[in-house]
Design an enzyme around this catalytic site. Structure first.
Site, mmCIF file in Angstrom:
data_model
loop_
_atom_site.group_PDB
_atom_site.id
_atom_site.type_symbol
_atom_site.label_atom_id
_atom_site.label_comp_id
_atom_site.label_asym_id
_atom_site.label_seq_id
_atom_site.Cartn_x
_atom_site.Cartn_y
_atom_site.Cartn_z
ATOM 1 N N LYS A 27 0.835 -1.209 0.000
ATOM 2 C CA LYS A 27 0.000 0.000 0.000
ATOM 3 C C LYS A 27 0.863 1.250 0.000
ATOM 4 O O LYS A 27 0.647 2.172 -0.793
ATOM 5 C CB LYS A 27 -0.891 -0.006 1.252
ATOM 6 C CG LYS A 27 -1.552 1.336 1.531
ATOM 7 C CD LYS A 27 -2.409 1.307 2.771
ATOM 8 C CE LYS A 27 -1.685 1.559 4.074
ATOM 9 N NZ LYS A 27 -1.343 2.956 4.337
ATOM 10 N N ASN A 28 1.855 1.284 0.889
ATOM 11 C CA ASN A 28 2.612 2.524 1.066
ATOM 12 C C ASN A 28 3.610 2.774 -0.056
ATOM 13 O O ASN A 28 4.252 3.820 -0.083
ATOM 14 C CB ASN A 28 3.292 2.555 2.437
ATOM 15 C CG ASN A 28 2.260 2.714 3.544
ATOM 16 O OD1 ASN A 28 1.104 3.060 3.266
ATOM 17 N ND2 ASN A 28 2.654 2.466 4.778
ATOM 18 N N ARG A 98 -4.482 9.894 4.080
ATOM 19 C CA ARG A 98 -3.340 10.685 4.497
ATOM 20 C C ARG A 98 -2.299 10.829 3.358
ATOM 21 O O ARG A 98 -1.659 11.875 3.202
ATOM 22 C CB ARG A 98 -2.713 10.008 5.724
ATOM 23 C CG ARG A 98 -1.353 10.447 6.106
ATOM 24 C CD ARG A 98 -1.351 11.771 6.825
ATOM 25 N NE ARG A 98 0.006 12.291 6.894
ATOM 26 C CZ ARG A 98 0.360 13.422 7.475
ATOM 27 N NH1 ARG A 98 -0.533 14.158 8.065
ATOM 28 N NH2 ARG A 98 1.599 13.816 7.470
ATOM 29 N N ASP A 122 -4.686 11.113 12.544
ATOM 30 C CA ASP A 122 -5.161 9.742 12.477
ATOM 31 C C ASP A 122 -5.640 9.363 13.852
ATOM 32 O O ASP A 122 -5.391 10.087 14.811
ATOM 33 C CB ASP A 122 -4.008 8.820 12.083
ATOM 34 C CG ASP A 122 -4.163 8.329 10.676
ATOM 35 O OD1 ASP A 122 -5.196 7.717 10.408
ATOM 36 O OD2 ASP A 122 -3.250 8.583 9.869
ATOM 37 N N ASP A 312 4.463 0.279 12.139
ATOM 38 C CA ASP A 312 3.322 -0.493 11.615
ATOM 39 C C ASP A 312 3.352 -1.963 12.043
ATOM 40 O O ASP A 312 2.345 -2.658 11.980
ATOM 41 C CB ASP A 312 3.294 -0.409 10.083
ATOM 42 C CG ASP A 312 3.062 1.016 9.614
ATOM 43 O OD1 ASP A 312 2.384 1.768 10.322
ATOM 44 O OD2 ASP A 312 3.568 1.382 8.543
HETATM 45 N N1 EPU Z 1 6.505 14.084 11.223
HETATM 46 C C1 EPU Z 1 6.633 15.388 11.616
HETATM 47 N N2 EPU Z 1 6.570 16.370 10.662
HETATM 48 C C2 EPU Z 1 6.402 16.090 9.356
HETATM 49 C C3 EPU Z 1 6.267 14.737 8.950
HETATM 50 C C4 EPU Z 1 6.323 13.743 9.913
HETATM 51 O O1 EPU Z 1 6.779 15.684 12.796
HETATM 52 O O2 EPU Z 1 6.370 17.027 8.525
HETATM 53 C C5 EPU Z 1 6.556 13.012 12.248
HETATM 54 C C6 EPU Z 1 5.205 12.317 12.373
HETATM 55 O O3 EPU Z 1 4.317 13.009 13.206
HETATM 56 C C7 EPU Z 1 5.599 10.975 12.916
HETATM 57 C C8 EPU Z 1 6.930 10.707 12.248
HETATM 58 O O4 EPU Z 1 7.417 11.988 11.819
HETATM 59 O O5 EPU Z 1 5.813 11.064 14.298
HETATM 60 C C9 EPU Z 1 6.856 9.742 11.081
HETATM 61 O O6 EPU Z 1 6.108 10.282 10.034
HETATM 62 P P1 EPU Z 1 6.399 9.974 8.496
HETATM 63 O O7 EPU Z 1 6.310 11.265 7.754
HETATM 64 O O8 EPU Z 1 7.631 9.154 8.346
HETATM 65 O O9 EPU Z 1 5.157 9.060 8.131
HETATM 66 P P2 EPU Z 1 4.137 9.214 6.932
HETATM 67 O O10 EPU Z 1 4.844 9.430 5.656
HETATM 68 O O11 EPU Z 1 3.054 10.156 7.305
HETATM 69 C C10 EPU Z 1 4.225 6.644 6.379
HETATM 70 C C11 EPU Z 1 3.227 5.535 6.247
HETATM 71 C C12 EPU Z 1 2.695 5.138 7.622
HETATM 72 C C13 EPU Z 1 3.858 4.729 8.501
HETATM 73 C C14 EPU Z 1 4.884 5.872 8.567
HETATM 74 C C15 EPU Z 1 6.127 5.536 9.359
HETATM 75 C C16 EPU Z 1 2.244 6.007 4.110
HETATM 76 C C17 EPU Z 1 1.035 6.374 3.337
HETATM 77 N N3 EPU Z 1 2.122 5.971 5.417
HETATM 78 O O12 EPU Z 1 3.501 7.747 6.928
HETATM 79 O O13 EPU Z 1 1.856 4.011 7.407
HETATM 80 O O14 EPU Z 1 3.376 4.427 9.778
HETATM 81 O O15 EPU Z 1 5.289 6.229 7.221
HETATM 82 O O16 EPU Z 1 6.787 4.459 8.776
HETATM 83 O O17 EPU Z 1 3.290 5.731 3.530
HETATM 84 C C18 EPU Z 1 -0.073 2.684 7.625
HETATM 85 O O18 EPU Z 1 0.277 2.122 6.582
HETATM 86 O O19 EPU Z 1 -1.026 2.264 8.341
HETATM 87 C C19 EPU Z 1 0.648 3.882 8.050
HETATM 88 C C20 EPU Z 1 0.190 4.698 8.970
#
Ligand code: EPU
Length: 423
Positions: A27-28, A98, A122, A312
């Site tokens: 998915k991601n 998201r 979330d 995850d």
């Molecule tokens: N963060 C910040 N500022 C930002 C961006 C992120 O503080 O501008 C913090 C977040 O709050 C969090 C951490 O950094 O504490 C990690 O966030 P990240 O940006 O790495 O995650 P994401 O890109 O929003 C993706 C996956 C998530 C997975 C995370 C961590 C997708 C669509 N989602 O999210 O997957 O948990 O990376 O590996 O790629 C899921 O599949 O259920 C899911 C939530």
């Protein structure tokens, strides 16, 4: 117990699992590959596409932007970009997923302007976008926030040295895709290294982007002229989290599974932790062969960005620990609020205490089936795994969360002997 209602999943403990499961694409990864089609005109063919709700939601969002999508066969997605794009992502689409934040970089670099509704949080906590914004600002983007929207403009982005304070997956992907057409060179330090980020880099490179350092924490992107990229065919990387879900199911039920299409090189650390818990796991040419011959042993786990143990995986690991021998301490370093499903596990008889971002899990021999709720995708999958470890029947509601990220979880588990039905 009340009969399960339509749409719920009912699971019963029956004993060992045996057989073979094919893991679909991630998915991601696929959501970001779909968004990359914004960058160049033409017709794209994505394969190994999981049949999940989030792909349909992302298709709707991209259709609203001007990209047509169709499904020529199960597991395939054809997408056409004619260049006639509307760089606006409306609230109705963005609030559903998201990953819609990932259109920010591509639309900005392709169209010079983008407006999207601010993505919300979330169930497991706030999800800020400050790193995305700071990275794009360093490249010359000007941001405006009003009425719940974020707007960014830049006639032409320029290369910059971007260093993230945290290796955010989404921020890395946004800066990376924006840098593809920026003037000059962009370096991204402390970049996310997840296999799904690598998959996106590989698709961008095959489209004609100039990216080096793929797979490392320093990505260097040399901008190429707009219009010099082409549409491609690309196979989505297999889903390491779905693979872990089937291993966790095996861990609590016992038995022997061949999990195909799962890449051991993407799961090095997590496979080591499953082995520490007592499972035998051998890489085979197209996946892994796993055996769970006895009750699991407790371990301590902390979540970290890749190559550490992904957040995850955590609901799955807490579920495994809840029926393991001994006491395990789990530390969440990414999303402090990502413990909500523990209340549901406790309804099944798990002995878990949380304090801040730590959870202490004292293993009990068996859980006891009850109605429970899925609060998010991974928590929902963990409830299914818990049901396999519980006496009697566990009925899971909120299954639409599971559908967002799991391609036929019920059918796949049934095929290896689980007593599980979707009502
Ligand atoms: N963060 C910040 N500022 C930002 C961006 C992120 O503080 O501008 C913090 C977040 O709050 C969090 C951490 O950094 O504490 C990690 O966030 P990240 O940006 O790495 O995650 P994401 O890109 O929003 C993706 C996956 C998530 C997975 C995370 C961590 C997708 C669509 N989602 O999210 O997957 O948990 O990376 O590996 O790629 C899921 O599949 O259920 C899911 C939530």
């Amino acid at each position: 117990m009340m009969a399960p209602a339509p749409g719920q999943i009912a699971v019963r403990h029956v004993g060992e699992l045996k057989g073979s499961i094919d893991v679909p694409g991630a998915k991601n990864a696929v959501l970001k590959l779909m968004v990359a089609t914004i960058l160049a005109d033409g017709t794209y063919e994505l394969s190994n596409v999981p049949q999940i709700a989030d792909v349909a939601i992302m298709s709707d969002l991209l259709e609203a932007i001007g990209i047509t999508t169709d499904v020529p066969a199960p597991g395939r997605l054809r997408m056409t970009n004619t260049g006639d794009l509307v760089p606006i992502a409306p609230y109705e689409q963005v609030e559903r997923i998201r990953a819609s934040i990932n259109v920010l970089g591509p639309l900005l670099t392709r169209c010079g302007h983008v407006r999207l509704s601010m993505p919300g949080g979330d169930d497991f906590g706030a999800r800020p976008i400050d790193l995305h914004v700071a990275g794009l600002e360093a490249m010359g983007a000007v941001f405006k926030f009003s009425h719940g929207d974020v707007e960014a403009s830049a006639d032409r982005l320029h290369g910059a040295d971007v260093t993230f304070s945290f290796p955010s997956v989404g921020a890395t992907e946004n800066v990376l895709t924006a840098a593809v057409f920026a003037d000059g060179v962009t370096s991204i330090d402390n970049a996310a290294r997840e296999p799904e980020v690598i998959d996106l880099c590989e698709m961008l490179v095959s489209m004609g982007a100039d990216i080096s350092g793929v797979g490392s924490s320093r990505l260097v992107v040399r901008g190429v002229p707009r219009g010099s990229l082409r549409a491609v065919a690309h196979r989505t990387v297999p889903d390491r989290i779905q693979a872990a879900t089937y291993r966790a199911a095996l861990g609590v039920a016992g038995g022997e599974l061949t999990i195909r299409e799962a890449r051991p090189d993407h799961m090095h650390n997590v496979l080591a932790r499953f082995r520490d818990m007592g499972m035998e796991i051998e890489p085979i040419p197209d996946g892994v062969h796993a055996v769970a011959a006895s009750r699991l042993r407790s371990i301590d786990v902390q979540t970290l960005p890749y190559p550490g143990i992904a957040t995850d995986y955590k609901p799955l690991m807490i579920t495994m620990l809840s029926v393991a021998e001994g006491v395990g301490i789990v530390t969440e370093n990414l999303y402090p609020g990502r413990f909500r499903y523990i209340e549901e596990l406790m309804r099944l008889g798990a002995d878990v205490r949380t304090n801040g971002h730590h959870a202490v899990v004292r293993g009990v021999p068996r859980l006891s089936g009850a109605p429970v709720k899925a609060h998010d995708i991974r928590a929902g999958a963990a409830m299914v795994v818990a049901g396999l470890a519980a006496e009697g029947e566990t009925v899971i509601s909120g299954v639409d969360h599971i559908d967002r990220g799991y391609d036929d979880l019920v059918g796949r588990l049934r095929s290896v002997g689980a007593d599980i039905t979707r009502c």
